[in-house]
Enzyme design. Structure first.
Site, PDB file in Angstrom:
ATOM      1  N   PHE A   1       0.827  -1.197   0.000  1.00 23.17           N
ATOM      2  CA  PHE A   1       0.000   0.000   0.000  1.00 23.17           C
ATOM      3  C   PHE A   1       0.864   1.250   0.000  1.00 23.17           C
ATOM      4  O   PHE A   1       1.864   1.318   0.731  1.00 23.17           O
ATOM      5  CB  PHE A   1      -0.871   0.068   1.264  1.00 23.17           C
ATOM      6  CG  PHE A   1      -1.816  -1.064   1.470  1.00 23.17           C
ATOM      7  CD1 PHE A   1      -3.108  -1.022   0.973  1.00 23.17           C
ATOM      8  CD2 PHE A   1      -1.429  -2.190   2.198  1.00 23.17           C
ATOM      9  CE1 PHE A   1      -4.001  -2.059   1.193  1.00 23.17           C
ATOM     10  CE2 PHE A   1      -2.301  -3.241   2.425  1.00 23.17           C
ATOM     11  CZ  PHE A   1      -3.598  -3.172   1.917  1.00 23.17           C
ATOM     12  N   ASP A   2       0.454   2.242  -0.763  1.00 22.88           N
ATOM     13  CA  ASP A   2       0.953   3.595  -0.555  1.00 22.88           C
ATOM     14  C   ASP A   2       0.328   4.124   0.733  1.00 22.88           C
ATOM     15  O   ASP A   2      -0.655   3.561   1.249  1.00 22.88           O
ATOM     16  CB  ASP A   2       0.571   4.456  -1.761  1.00 22.88           C
ATOM     17  CG  ASP A   2       1.076   5.884  -1.645  1.00 22.88           C
ATOM     18  OD1 ASP A   2       2.145   6.102  -1.021  1.00 22.88           O
ATOM     19  OD2 ASP A   2       0.407   6.792  -2.162  1.00 22.88           O
ATOM     20  N   GLY A   3       0.881   5.238   1.244  1.00 23.34           N
ATOM     21  CA  GLY A   3       0.368   5.795   2.489  1.00 23.34           C
ATOM     22  C   GLY A   3      -0.672   6.877   2.289  1.00 23.34           C
ATOM     23  O   GLY A   3      -1.879   6.643   2.395  1.00 23.34           O
TER      24      GLY A   3
ATOM     25  N   PHE B   1      -1.372  -0.912  -4.276  1.00 20.21           N
ATOM     26  CA  PHE B   1      -2.341   0.173  -4.392  1.00 20.21           C
ATOM     27  C   PHE B   1      -1.648   1.515  -4.209  1.00 20.21           C
ATOM     28  O   PHE B   1      -0.921   1.718  -3.227  1.00 20.21           O
ATOM     29  CB  PHE B   1      -3.428   0.033  -3.319  1.00 20.21           C
ATOM     30  CG  PHE B   1      -4.220  -1.242  -3.407  1.00 20.21           C
ATOM     31  CD1 PHE B   1      -5.285  -1.359  -4.289  1.00 20.21           C
ATOM     32  CD2 PHE B   1      -3.912  -2.329  -2.594  1.00 20.21           C
ATOM     33  CE1 PHE B   1      -6.031  -2.530  -4.363  1.00 20.21           C
ATOM     34  CE2 PHE B   1      -4.647  -3.506  -2.663  1.00 20.21           C
ATOM     35  CZ  PHE B   1      -5.704  -3.603  -3.557  1.00 20.21           C
TER      36      PHE B   1
ATOM     37  N   ASP C   1      -2.226   6.039  -5.141  1.00 19.30           N
ATOM     38  CA  ASP C   1      -3.149   7.062  -5.642  1.00 19.30           C
ATOM     39  C   ASP C   1      -2.576   7.876  -6.798  1.00 19.30           C
ATOM     40  O   ASP C   1      -3.343   8.564  -7.487  1.00 19.30           O
ATOM     41  CB  ASP C   1      -3.541   8.020  -4.501  1.00 19.30           C
ATOM     42  CG  ASP C   1      -2.382   8.902  -4.070  1.00 19.30           C
ATOM     43  OD1 ASP C   1      -2.497  10.147  -4.113  1.00 19.30           O
ATOM     44  OD2 ASP C   1      -1.325   8.354  -3.682  1.00 19.30           O
TER      45      ASP C   1
END
Length: 302
Positions: free
Chosen positions: A161-163, A272, A274
């Site tokens: 995951f991105d943060g 994932f 954004d």
């Protein structure tokens, strides 16, 4: 007793995210639904090849045992019911258990996420993903051009995951976009002990944490935080996860370095992010999905 999915991790997924239907999709997008349906019916006995999210789904379903059904995967598709037959048959041929599906024949399917209680929606349709995120569900557009997941970790579901704007809110990203890196670093340093607000994928991370705790020795979950943050902004991210009482196995604070090569070494079943630049680069190395949330996507007009 009424059947319920309440105690399960529920993943809703489109047919193109789960299987390789790119050739069929080109016919669908040409505007000839009759020809598309005819092709799917013609290929009814031909199982579709695994798609980008197939490894993730197969491994999550491995958490199910005869005495404990912990994961439910539901096909949520703009396909027609005729094409749905091929999807279910492709699942059986690829040895993944699919029992439920909603087929809307071209209409947006995201509204069915609420009665499903979905923890994740994966689709190749950007509009459906945006609507799902707006409705409060973790959702990502699967990049069908991504490489398939590796095979080195058959006993682990590996998710990265991105943060900011993914696990966490885009509060800090807004400062970065408006005032630059120095202001961002100072903002995060001054708020290091204050947990970040939740981002759109925090509910999924929490559900994975519960699944891990209730899971089976045959399958484990390994998670990674892969972020452009660097010291001193790393501390707030770590403290936020501690505040949530959620364990992350690996954390990569890359300070703007390209994420793809690091993800290639981690070998996730899915990543994932954004920001389109990050996710497009990652897709050259691992299965990847775009989370169209936060200020970066608003500024880009996505």
């Amino acid at each position: 007793m009424a059947i319920t999915l309440q105690d399960k991790l529920v993943v809703a997924i489109s047919s193109r995210a789960l299987f390789d239907f790119e050739e069929e999709n080109r016919l669908f997008e040409s505007g000839d639904p009759g020809a598309y349906m005819a092709l799917q019916l013609q290929r009814l006995e031909l199982p579709a090849r695994p798609g980008i999210a197939f490894s993730l789904i197969r491994k999550l379903l491995a958490f199910n045992e005869p005495a404990a059904q912990r994961v439910e995967v539901v096909i949520l598709s703009r396909n027609d019911p005729v094409s749905g037959m091929r999807i279910f048959r492709s699942g059986a041929a690829n040895q993944i258990k699919l029992e439920r599906g909603v087929f809307t024949q071209g209409r947006p399917p995201f509204r069915y996420l609420r009665p499903l209680g979905a923890h994740l929606f994966l689709s190749a349709n950007a509009e459906d993903v945006r609507e799902a995120l707006n409705a409060g569900f973790p959702a990502a557009r699967v990049l069908t051009e991504s490489v398939l997941a590796g095979t080195n970790y058959p006993g682990e579901v590996r998710i990265a995951f991105d943060g900011d704007a993914v696990l966490f809110s885009d509060e800090a990203e807004q400062v970065f976009q408006a005032q630059g890196l120095d202001a961002f670093q100072q903002h995060e340093l001054s708020k290091a002990t204050q947990p970040l607000p939740e981002g759109p994928f925090k509910p999924l991370l929490a559900a994975l944490h519960r699944l891990q705790q209730a899971g089976t020795p045959a399958m484990k979950i390994r998670t990674a935080l892969v972020t452009a943050r660097s010291a001193p902004a790393h501390e707030r991210a770590i403290r936020t996860l501690m505040n949530w009482n959620i364990h992350i196995d690996e954390a990569m604070f890359l300070g703007g370095l390209p994420k793809g090569e690091f993800l290639r070494e981690f070998e996730p079943d899915f990543f994932f992010d954004d920001q389109t630049g990050h996710v497009n680069h990652a897709a050259q190395h691992v299965p990847a999905g775009h989370v169209a949330a936060g200020v970066a996507n608003l500024l880009a007009g996505r």
